[in-house]
Each structure stands twice: as structure tokens, then as C-alpha cells.
Design an enzyme around this catalytic site. Structure first.
Site, PDB file in Angstrom:
ATOM      1  CE  LYS A 277      -4.054  -1.819   2.559  1.00 18.89           C
ATOM      2  NZ  LYS A 277      -5.003  -1.630   1.437  1.00 18.89           N
ATOM      3  NE  ARG A 351     -11.089  -9.580  -2.507  1.00 15.45           N
ATOM      4  CZ  ARG A 351     -11.429  -8.405  -3.522  1.00 15.45           C
ATOM      5  NH1 ARG A 351     -11.699  -8.818  -4.703  1.00 15.45           N
ATOM      6  NH2 ARG A 351     -11.538  -7.399  -3.004  1.00 15.45           N
TER       7      ARG A 351
HETATM    8  N1  BES Z   1      -8.270  -3.924   4.319  1.00 12.65           N
HETATM    9  C1  BES Z   1      -8.334  -3.420   3.023  1.00 12.65           C
HETATM   10  C2  BES Z   1      -9.724  -2.436   2.586  1.00 12.65           C
HETATM   11  C3  BES Z   1      -9.471  -1.116   2.935  1.00 12.65           C
HETATM   12  C4  BES Z   1      -8.806  -0.287   2.470  1.00 12.65           C
HETATM   13  C5  BES Z   1     -10.438  -0.751   4.135  1.00 12.65           C
HETATM   14  C6  BES Z   1      -9.000   1.224   2.965  1.00 12.65           C
HETATM   15  C7  BES Z   1     -10.637   0.595   4.486  1.00 12.65           C
HETATM   16  C8  BES Z   1      -9.882   1.665   3.839  1.00 12.65           C
HETATM   17  C9  BES Z   1      -8.409  -4.550   2.003  1.00 12.65           C
HETATM   18  O1  BES Z   1      -7.630  -5.563   2.317  1.00 12.65           O
HETATM   19  C10 BES Z   1      -7.800  -4.077   0.596  1.00 12.65           C
HETATM   20  O2  BES Z   1      -6.861  -3.579   0.666  1.00 12.65           O
HETATM   21  N2  BES Z   1      -8.707  -3.953  -0.584  1.00 12.65           N
HETATM   22  C11 BES Z   1      -8.272  -3.355  -1.693  1.00 12.65           C
HETATM   23  C12 BES Z   1      -8.932  -4.573  -2.739  1.00 12.65           C
HETATM   24  C13 BES Z   1      -8.258  -4.270  -4.039  1.00 12.65           C
HETATM   25  C14 BES Z   1      -6.717  -4.838  -4.265  1.00 12.65           C
HETATM   26  C15 BES Z   1      -8.878  -4.973  -4.927  1.00 12.65           C
HETATM   27  C16 BES Z   1      -8.806  -1.999  -1.998  1.00 12.65           C
HETATM   28  O3  BES Z   1      -9.706  -1.912  -1.487  1.00 12.65           O
HETATM   29  O4  BES Z   1      -7.983  -1.454  -2.453  1.00 12.65           O
HETATM   30 MN    MN Z   2      -5.701  -5.486   1.698  1.00  6.83          MN
END
Ligand code: BES
Ligand code: MN
Ligand code: ZN
Length: 496
Positions: A277, A351
Site C-alpha cells: 500500500k 477475501r
Molecule cells: N483492508 C483493505 C480495505 C480497506 C482499504 C479498508 C481502505 C478501508 C480503507 C483491503 O484488504 C484491501 O486492501 N482491499 C483492496 C482490494 C483491491 C486490491 C481489489 C482495496 O480496496 O484497495
Molecule cells: Mn488489503
């Protein structure tokens, strides 16, 4: 905070502060009217002078009124009487506790249960009072060397004109159990990732189990291996912290009654893994276990309420970190269900741990399974911090959760799970891939999960936008504990 509800007259109440409502235009609430008479119309005089208009959210504190036992009287504006509904009731509570916070009062007596709120019953008023009170005194300062000034309010009396019915006592007990569950969820959420690890969550589950005599099971990575949970295990590969699969079982219902299973995403830190990230606000990914925290909080509340239901909590818990052993984009793993998954983005890890937990859930022969997860940033874009995303393979279940959310002001909005979205998960090399592109990101994430939840009634709550607040008010909200406890209370009432 301690709560009690009893018959008491406002003028004789021994309390640091008696709290009363005044409508716009100067009409007094029933309790305020009584106190006005015993105090020689001091309230009416004050209103006539214009010191209290009754506008929603305004407050005035009066000291040592003659004919009144309490040291102080707090008057709170209620707005127009014919518009007094749920929203106004909550605004009035926010103003009340904001005002009490600025006093030295250790206890207060609130006379709000006699106010007529459009479309809401007494139990609702009691629940809202308790949840707002608990919220107003919540602090997360255990890790500060010198805790900030503690709020002084410790005891709250809900005063009634007549002897409260048993249903009111039950409502109070249930509301305070809900507040305790929210506090647990907030505390766990606010803890940093170096303290709140999967092992720490397992210890907390053990503690709840000991306190309430529940059955707890902790699966280690070697156990997950035996079960074939390679999707879950693929997420923890890059971490030094061992993953845990935590199960807590509450059996308050009939032996034969099938349980409601709650599955909570327990990512104690989500760095994204190799699909790292960006660094801005990455600290907030300590909150990626808020699904797990809400499940623990809800289960604790259910045990405290002694609901006549069987409820099982399942928490897959792991870190998502990059290292030489971490899963790589393009890796293909086989889930416990036998479905192969191409991991195109290691940041779509929720997921992956949830799908194996959903397969595992079938072992409990569930009546219903609800998973709760901070699953997608896309859900934050769609619904913001107001509503959680609600997905289900059964409309009646979605409706029940929607209503429970409305009741407790912990809202969810029903999102589609139509087949048309499923094709976004097609992979050239495996049965499916773990991302579905930018379009409808929260829907394709739910579609991914739906493939592992075909055997039972299932709902998924995406709480990415609702579980915590960012910025100056950064902190866990304790949501969706109010929605889930309300849903379970409704279920237990229905089986009576
Ligand atoms: N935990 C995150 C989702 C999230 C992101 C929650 C920001 C709250 C704030 C999750 O694991 C994630 O990183 N999801 C990705 C999925 C994507 C790579 C398809 C996302 O939402 O960017
Ligand atoms: Mn994630
Ligand atoms: Zn995540």
C-alpha cells in the site's frame, strides 16, 4: 458507566444534575413541568426571559434552585414538539452529554423516557440514551504515560414518572451489554498492530470464553494446513506472527437449534503485502481487524444478555506483510473448498482469509452466516462513513439486517450481488482470480465470497467505511455491534 431506571420525581432526586427537556416555544416536557411547579415557576420565568428557547441542541445549566433537591438542573432544547423524532432525540442526547462533560458531575438523572418520539418505543429510547452516554465518556488512553482528564460522569439514572415495566429493565440491561460490547470492539480496534496481533486476539477470545463459560477453539497454522486452508495460509506467509483461526461458541438456545455464525475479518495489520500500500495513512490498516473485534464484542454482549440463541464466532486472523516468503502476484493457491485462486493482488487478502473461514463455517450446520469485514476501499467510496455495505444471498436476511441497522442508527445499505458481476472474477489460469478490476469493487469482493457461501443463508457486511474514523477524530466506532446485537435480540424474541 452504571445505569439504572426507576420511578422518581425530578424535584426530589438526589443527584449532581437533573436533566430535563424544553420544546421550542417554551413548552415543558412532563418532568420539566413538575419541576417548574415545585420550584415556584423558575423554569417558566427563565424561558420568558429568553434564556432558553428550546431550539434543538441548546443547553442551560441552573445551580441550586429552590424546591429542588439536586445540585443542578440541565435544560436541553428539544426543537419543535410536532417534529420530535428519532433524529431530534439523538441531537438532544449529543447536546446533553456534551454539556455534562463540561461539568464535574459524577452522576446525573435524565428525564427523557416520558418524551414521545415518533415511531419509536421506550426500549429504543433507553438504548439510545445508554449508547450515547457510553460513547461520550469513551477514551483510548491506556498507552499514554499520563492519561488525559477522565470524564467525571459515572452513574446515570433514567427517571420515570411511573414504575418502569419489566420490558424497560430488560431494554436497559440489553443496551448496557451492547455498550460493553462496543467498548470491547473499540478498545481492540484502537490497539496498535504491535500489540494486537493474531495471538493477542486469540488470548482475548480465551478471556471472554473464561468469563462467560464458552467453548473456545484456536486452530494453529499446522491445523489449517491439515484442513487445506491454503487461501488463508497464503496471506500469512510474509508475516512473523503466526495466524490463528479462533472459534467461540455460545450455546444459549435449544440443543437442536442451528447456530447463527458470525465470521469476522481479523487482519491485525494489512500492509498490502508485495502489492504494498502507499505509505500515507497506512497506520489505519491496524483497523483491518475491526470485523473480528465487532464479532467478539457482539458475542460478549450476547453472553451478557443471556439470549436464548446459539451463536458461533469464527475469526480468521493474520497479518499481511511483504517478505521473501510472501505470496506474489500471479501465485495460485487452492482454497479449502477446492476452488483454485489466482492472487493477482496480494492486497485483496481479506477475501482470501474469509473464503476458508466461510467453508469452515459449514461444519457448524449454521442457520445463517454473517461475515463482517473491512473489505474494500471501494465501499468507502460508495457509501462513506454513513452506511455499511450489505450483501446477501437471501433478501429476507438482508431486510432483517437493514431494519436492525435502522433501529440502532448503525445503518447498512443493501447492495447487489447479481450474476452479471461474477464474470469479472474469471481467470485465465485458475478457477477464479482474487480481484475484479476497479468497477464495482465492493460488489466483486462480495461476489468472490458468495462462491464459498452457497450452502447456507449468508450475508456480508463491508464495514470499511464505518468501523473507524480518520483524521482528528481518529478512532474505532464500535460498529456494527449495535446492528448485530439488535439483529440477534430480534431473532431471540422471534424464537420465544
Ligand atoms: N483492508 C483493505 C480495505 C480497506 C482499504 C479498508 C481502505 C478501508 C480503507 C483491503 O484488504 C484491501 O486492501 N482491499 C483492496 C482490494 C483491491 C486490491 C481489489 C482495496 O480496496 O484497495
Ligand atoms: Mn488489503
Ligand atoms: Zn485488508
Amino acid at each position: 458507566m452504571e445505569f439504572s431506571i426507576k420511578q422518581s420525581s425530578p424535584e426530589n432526586q438526589r443527584s449532581a444534575c437533573v436533566v430535563l427537556g424544553v420544546f421550542e416555544g417554551g413548552q415543558l416536557s412532563p418532568a420539566a413541568h413538575i419541576l417548574d411547579q415545585t420550584s415556584g415557576h423558575q423554569l417558566s420565568d427563565l424561558i420568558a426571559r429568553g434564556d432558553m428557547t428550546g431550539k434543538t441542541g441548546t443547553t442551560v445549566i441552573l445551580q441550586t434552585l429552590s424546591g429542588v433537591t439536586a445540585e443542578r438542573v440541565l435544560l436541553v432544547g428539544l426543537g419543535k414538539q410536532d417534529e420530535f423524532g428519532a433524529k431530534q432525540f439523538r441531537e438532544m442526547l449529543l447536546a446533553t452529554f456534551a454539556a455534562l462533560k463540561n461539568t464535574i458531575c459524577k452522576d446525573a438523572a435524565l428525564y427523557f423516557t416520558d418524551l414521545n418520539v415518533k415511531d419509536r418505543d421506550e426500549a429504543w429510547k433507553i438504548q439510545q440514551i445508554v449508547l450515547h452516554a457510553a460513547e461520550s465518556v469513551y477514551r483510548s488512553d491506556k498507552l499514554k504515560s499520563k492519561p488525559a482528564d477522565k470524564p467525571s460522569l459515572r452513574r446515570l439514572l433514567l427517571g420515570c414518572a411511573v414504575k418502569p415495566a419489566n420490558t424497560a429493565q430488560t431494554a436497559l440491561h440489553q443496551a448496557s451489554a451492547t455498550a460493553h460490547g462496543m467498548k470491547l470492539a473499540k478498545d481492540l480496534g484502537n490497539l496498535p498492530g504491535n500489540i494486537c496481533t493474531p495471538t493477542y486476539l486469540a488470548e482475548q477470545a480465551q478471556k471472554i470464553a473464561d468469563e462467560h463459560k464458552l467453548k473456545v477453539t484456536i486452530l494453529e497454522e499446522k491445523d489449517m494446513e491439515k484442513l487445506g486452508m491454503h487461501a488463508l495460509l497464503s496471506v500469512t506467509r510474509g508475516s512473523r506472527q503466526p495466524a490463528k483461526l479462533i472459534t467461540l461458541e455460545y450455546r444459549g438456545g435449544d440443543k437442536k437449534q442451528k447456530p447463527i455464525v458470525l465470521v469476522g475479518k481479523g487482519l491485525t495489520f494489512d500492509s498490502g503485502g508485495i502489492s504494498l500500500k502507499p505509505s500515507a495513512e497506512m497506520d489505519e490498516m491496524k483497523y483491518d481487524m475491526c470485523g473480528a473485534a465487532s464479532v467478539l464484542g457482539t458475542l460478549q454482549a450476547v453472553a451478557e444478555m443471556a439470549l436464548k440463541l446459539n451463536v458461533v464466532a469464527i475469526i480468521p486472523s493474520s497479518e499481511n506483510m511483504p517478505d521473501g516468503a510472501a505470496s506474489k502476484p500471479g501465485d495460485i493457491v487452492k482454497s479449502m473448498a477446492g476452488i483454485t485462486i489466482e492472487i493477482l493482488n496480494t492486497d485483496a487478502e481479506g477475501r482470501l482469509i474469509l473464503c476458508d473461514a466461510l467453508t469452515y463455517a459449514a461444519k457448524f450446520e449454521p442457520e445463517t452466516v454473517i461475515d463482517i469485514a473491512t473489505l474494500t476501499g471501494a465501499c468507502v467510496i460508495a457509501l462513506g462513513g454513513v452506511a455499511s455495505g450489505l450483501f446477501s444471498n437471501q433478501d429476507a436476511l438482508a431486510h432483517e439486517l437493514f431494519e436492525a441497522g435502522n433501529y440502532s442508527n448503525d445503518k447498512a445499505w443493501h447492495m447487489p450481488l447479481w450474476d452479471e458481476y461474477q464474470q469479472q472474477l474469471d481467470s485465465n489460469f485458475a478457477d477464479m482470480q482474487n480481484i475484479g478490476g476497479r468497477a464495482a469493487g465492493s460488489v466483486t469482493a462480495a461476489c468472490f465470497l458468495s462462491r464459498f457461501a452457497k450452502e447456507y443463508r449468508w450475508a456480508h457486511l463491508d464495514i470499511a467505511g464505518t468501523a473507524w474514523k480518520s483524521g482528528k477524530e481518529k478512532g474505532s466506532t464500535g460498529r456494527p455491534v449495535p446492528m448485530l446485537t439488535r439483529f440477534l435480540i430480534n431473532r431471540s424474541n422471534a424464537t420465544k
